[in-house]
Enzyme design. Structure first.
Site, PDB file in Angstrom:
ATOM      1  N   CYS A 157       0.831  -1.218   0.000  1.00 41.65           N
ATOM      2  CA  CYS A 157       0.000   0.000   0.000  1.00 41.65           C
ATOM      3  C   CYS A 157       0.864   1.267   0.000  1.00 41.65           C
ATOM      4  O   CYS A 157       0.669   2.167  -0.809  1.00 41.65           O
ATOM      5  CB  CYS A 157      -0.928   0.008   1.208  1.00 41.65           C
ATOM      6  N   HIS A 158       1.812   1.325   0.952  1.00 35.87           N
ATOM      7  CA  HIS A 158       2.640   2.523   1.085  1.00 35.87           C
ATOM      8  C   HIS A 158       4.119   2.188   1.242  1.00 35.87           C
ATOM      9  O   HIS A 158       4.907   3.016   1.660  1.00 35.87           O
ATOM     10  CB  HIS A 158       2.143   3.372   2.267  1.00 35.87           C
ATOM     11  N   HIS A 159       4.480   0.945   0.952  1.00 40.02           N
ATOM     12  CA  HIS A 159       5.875   0.497   0.839  1.00 40.02           C
ATOM     13  C   HIS A 159       6.639   0.436   2.162  1.00 40.02           C
ATOM     14  O   HIS A 159       7.860   0.535   2.171  1.00 40.02           O
ATOM     15  CB  HIS A 159       6.650   1.371  -0.171  1.00 40.02           C
TER      16      HIS A 159
END
Length: 201
Positions: A157-159
């Site tokens: 999703c946001h690494h």
């Protein structure tokens, strides 16, 4: 005299029948009453312990169980994955879990492996950034998101990235290590999530 005998027999019959029917009624009424003492499905989901066999989890594999409506990752870490953990310390936000609160990690799991038994990781599988469920990427090989990957968790999703102990890497959105729930080993091949080991502070 004959009528008296008949009346006595009828009386015994009626008394016995009434007692049996009454007894059945008491049991029928008691069952739902006793059942009402048991925790509801919602109460069980809210906090009842979960017991899980570890027998079928091979080294390097992960099993996911539900506890308090949360995914709990149970991983049988390989010797190579364990050996790589200390080497990740310089890349991590909180390698020794010094910044962990009691509800984020119990004291008995405040060590390099964040576990009671080094090979077994028991962890709530929720990213500490926005609550996503990160992917288990257990292989120790270069990945597009990390050329020096040594196994762990990646949140697409946001690494955000975590190592094989759920410790968060520097330079990612997630601020903290993933949560270690209360748990203990019932025996060598069974874990219970939701209950601390006996005598744990």
């Amino acid at each position: 005299m004959a009528n008296e005998v008949v009346d006595q027999g009828r009386r015994r019959f009626l008394t016995t029948t009434t007692a049996v029917v009454g007894g059945v009624g008491v049991v029928a009424a008691a069952v739902p009453f006793i059942k009402s003492w048991e925790p509801s499905a919602r109460a069980k989901a809210a906090g009842a312990p979960v017991t899980q066999s570890l027998k079928k989890i091979e080294p390097g594999q992960q099993l996911i169980v539900a506890w308090r409506s949360l995914p709990v990752f149970i991983v049988n870490r390989t010797p190579a994955q364990l050996a790589a953990l200390p080497n990740q310390d310089p890349r991590l936000v909180d390698p020794k879990s010094d910044g962990a609160s009691a509800d984020q990690q119990p004291k008995y799991a405040q060590n390099e492996t964040r576990s009671i038994k080094p090979e077994w990781l028991v962890m709530v599988g929720i990213c500490t950034h926005l609550g996503c469920v990160p992917n288990f990427v257990g292989e120790m090989k270069p990945e597009p998101f990390d050329p020096n990957w040594q196994g762990g968790y990646y949140c697409p999703c946001h690494h955000s990235r975590y190592d094989m102990a759920g410790r968060v890497y520097q330079g990612v959105p997630a601020p903290k290590n993933m949560v270690i729930p209360p748990y203990h080993f019932v025996d060598d091949s069974t874990v219970q999530i939701g209950v601390d080991p006996q005598g744990a502070a």
